[in-house]
Design an enzyme around this catalytic site. Sequence first.
Site, PDB file in Angstrom:
ATOM      1  CE1 TYR A  20     -44.172 -20.447  37.924  1.00  0.00           C
ATOM      2  CE2 TYR A  20     -45.158 -20.634  40.037  1.00  0.00           C
ATOM      3  CZ  TYR A  20     -44.177 -20.835  39.229  1.00  0.00           C
ATOM      4  OH  TYR A  20     -42.875 -21.015  39.773  1.00  0.00           O
ATOM      5  CB  ALA A  53     -58.478 -14.903  42.705  1.00  0.00           C
ATOM      6  N   GLY A  54     -56.852 -17.355  44.648  1.00  0.00           N
ATOM      7  CA  GLY A  54     -56.020 -18.539  44.547  1.00  0.00           C
ATOM      8  C   GLY A  54     -55.023 -18.490  45.770  1.00  0.00           C
ATOM      9  CG  ASP A  95     -31.677 -14.504  31.581  1.00  0.00           C
ATOM     10  OD1 ASP A  95     -31.839 -14.902  32.610  1.00  0.00           O
ATOM     11  OD2 ASP A  95     -32.833 -13.863  31.144  1.00  0.00           O
ATOM     12  NE  ARG A 142     -48.757 -18.097  50.694  1.00  0.00           N
ATOM     13  CZ  ARG A 142     -49.790 -18.067  51.199  1.00  0.00           C
ATOM     14  NH1 ARG A 142     -50.162 -18.638  52.279  1.00  0.00           N
ATOM     15  NH2 ARG A 142     -51.005 -17.952  50.293  1.00  0.00           N
ATOM     16  CE1 TYR A 146     -33.769 -13.172  45.599  1.00  0.00           C
ATOM     17  CE2 TYR A 146     -35.731 -14.084  45.208  1.00  0.00           C
ATOM     18  CZ  TYR A 146     -34.771 -13.845  45.982  1.00  0.00           C
ATOM     19  OH  TYR A 146     -34.871 -13.761  47.352  1.00  0.00           O
ATOM     20  CB  ALA A 194     -35.140 -19.719  31.776  1.00  0.00           C
ATOM     21  CB  THR A 249     -38.410 -11.284  33.848  1.00  0.00           C
ATOM     22  OG1 THR A 249     -37.941 -12.817  33.976  1.00  0.00           O
ATOM     23  CG2 THR A 249     -39.879 -11.473  33.267  1.00  0.00           C
TER      24      THR A 249
HETATM   25  N1  UDP Z   1     -49.546 -10.690  50.156  1.00  0.00           N
HETATM   26  C1  UDP Z   1     -50.596  -9.426  50.665  1.00  0.00           C
HETATM   27  N2  UDP Z   1     -50.212  -8.097  50.062  1.00  0.00           N
HETATM   28  C2  UDP Z   1     -49.249  -8.155  48.971  1.00  0.00           C
HETATM   29  C3  UDP Z   1     -48.428  -9.238  48.542  1.00  0.00           C
HETATM   30  C4  UDP Z   1     -48.764 -10.387  49.085  1.00  0.00           C
HETATM   31  O1  UDP Z   1     -51.068  -9.588  51.552  1.00  0.00           O
HETATM   32  O2  UDP Z   1     -49.053  -6.716  48.579  1.00  0.00           O
HETATM   33  C5  UDP Z   1     -49.770 -11.798  50.824  1.00  0.00           C
HETATM   34  C6  UDP Z   1     -50.352 -12.944  49.727  1.00  0.00           C
HETATM   35  O3  UDP Z   1     -51.515 -12.814  49.927  1.00  0.00           O
HETATM   36  C7  UDP Z   1     -49.603 -14.222  50.563  1.00  0.00           C
HETATM   37  C8  UDP Z   1     -48.347 -13.718  50.916  1.00  0.00           C
HETATM   38  O4  UDP Z   1     -48.440 -12.103  51.146  1.00  0.00           O
HETATM   39  O5  UDP Z   1     -50.444 -14.671  51.560  1.00  0.00           O
HETATM   40  C9  UDP Z   1     -47.120 -13.883  50.175  1.00  0.00           C
HETATM   41  O6  UDP Z   1     -47.473 -13.669  48.880  1.00  0.00           O
HETATM   42  P1  UDP Z   1     -46.368 -13.478  47.982  1.00  0.00           P
HETATM   43  O7  UDP Z   1     -47.196 -13.013  46.567  1.00  0.00           O
HETATM   44  O8  UDP Z   1     -45.115 -13.065  48.340  1.00  0.00           O
HETATM   45  O9  UDP Z   1     -46.104 -14.927  47.480  1.00  0.00           O
HETATM   46  P2  UDP Z   1     -46.931 -16.327  47.313  1.00  0.00           P
HETATM   47  O10 UDP Z   1     -47.062 -16.872  48.473  1.00  0.00           O
HETATM   48  O11 UDP Z   1     -48.254 -15.984  46.634  1.00  0.00           O
HETATM   49  O12 UDP Z   1     -45.961 -17.322  46.364  1.00  0.00           O
END
Ligand code: UDP
Length: 320
Positions: free
Chosen positions: A138, A277-278, A31, A216, A11, A71, A35
């Site tokens: 990660y 989580a996280g 590449d 975000r 991407y 990559a 993915t």
């Molecule tokens: N999120 C959500 N539903 C989804 C995917 C993501 O509510 O199906 C939320 C996720 O918890 C985060 C925000 O959207 O708060 C952005 O998530 P994404 O995975 O796009 O990016 P990240 O911030 O994890 O890098």
Amino acid sequence: MKLLVTGGAGYVGSVCAARLLEAGHEVVVLDDLSTGHADAVPEGCRFVQGDVGDVAGPLLAEGFDGVLHFAAKSLVGESMQDPAKYWQGNVVTSLRLLDAMHENGVHRLVFSSTAATYGEPEQSPVRETAPTRPTNTYGATKLAIDQAITSYAAAHGLAATSLRYFNVAGAYGRFGERHTVETHLIPIVLQVALGQREQVQIYGEDWPTEDGTCVRDYIHVLDLAEAHLLALETSVPGRHRIYNLGNGTGFSVRQVIETCRAVTGHPVPAAVAPRRAGDPAVLVASSEQVQQDLGWKPQRPDLTDIVRDAWEFTRARQGA
Ligand code: UDP
């Protein structure tokens, strides 16, 4: 310049490769297509399929002016379940690339780092001086590579820049986001709008934010690409610069879904699900440093524009 773009079938890598070509550079994409997609490599690039750790050495021996290293393995959940894939695939591979650069006298590097190196930030917006305490494998592997780059810059005169992305979104013409396993919010919501999913799940609405959903910082992939070009042009031998890249504005999950409804005209059903989580509650970048040092400024900060570009890309791919 003659440039090697690792991960240029992915991407962000494909958008950057396209912009580098447009800026008049000679671009070789490396590449392994684990993915990425061969048809995402911009026309005009030479494409080499292979593992970065194995192929970078012989390739760089041809003579290059710089490397843009995209990559990587980048799924947070997978990194917790299969750490070896991430320590090998990200850290070991990147060390081999750094050694190949050193051995072949290639001194310019732009590295694709991430906000995940900061973990759960104590302060918002996040500055480059924030503590780096990744909460997943990660992020830990990306931080380890950043630290290796700092050492190589000091020891071998590498002119390096790490760019720590927040939430990248949007598209540039036919170059956009298409993951086999989609976990990101905007592409998932657009899949709902296309009828490929029934609904989007909102991961928690009891967060300490205005509407209870996570916030975000969404940055347009083209703004991100421009930062790579600037970083490359202004790199300083012996220095490793680290910059955060974001819009500096946060949007909640509900605001993103609302924007997608407005852009697509689709009702986009949403259901509240447990927290993931996280996930930190709020993740917003301070990009003051890169603005000050490189004169970079996001040109497409409007979430509607970002979603519209992603939507046009998604629809075009579906032939809708
Ligand atoms: N999120 C959500 N539903 C989804 C995917 C993501 O509510 O199906 C939320 C996720 O918890 C985060 C925000 O959207 O708060 C952005 O998530 P994404 O995975 O796009 O990016 P990240 O911030 O994890 O890098």
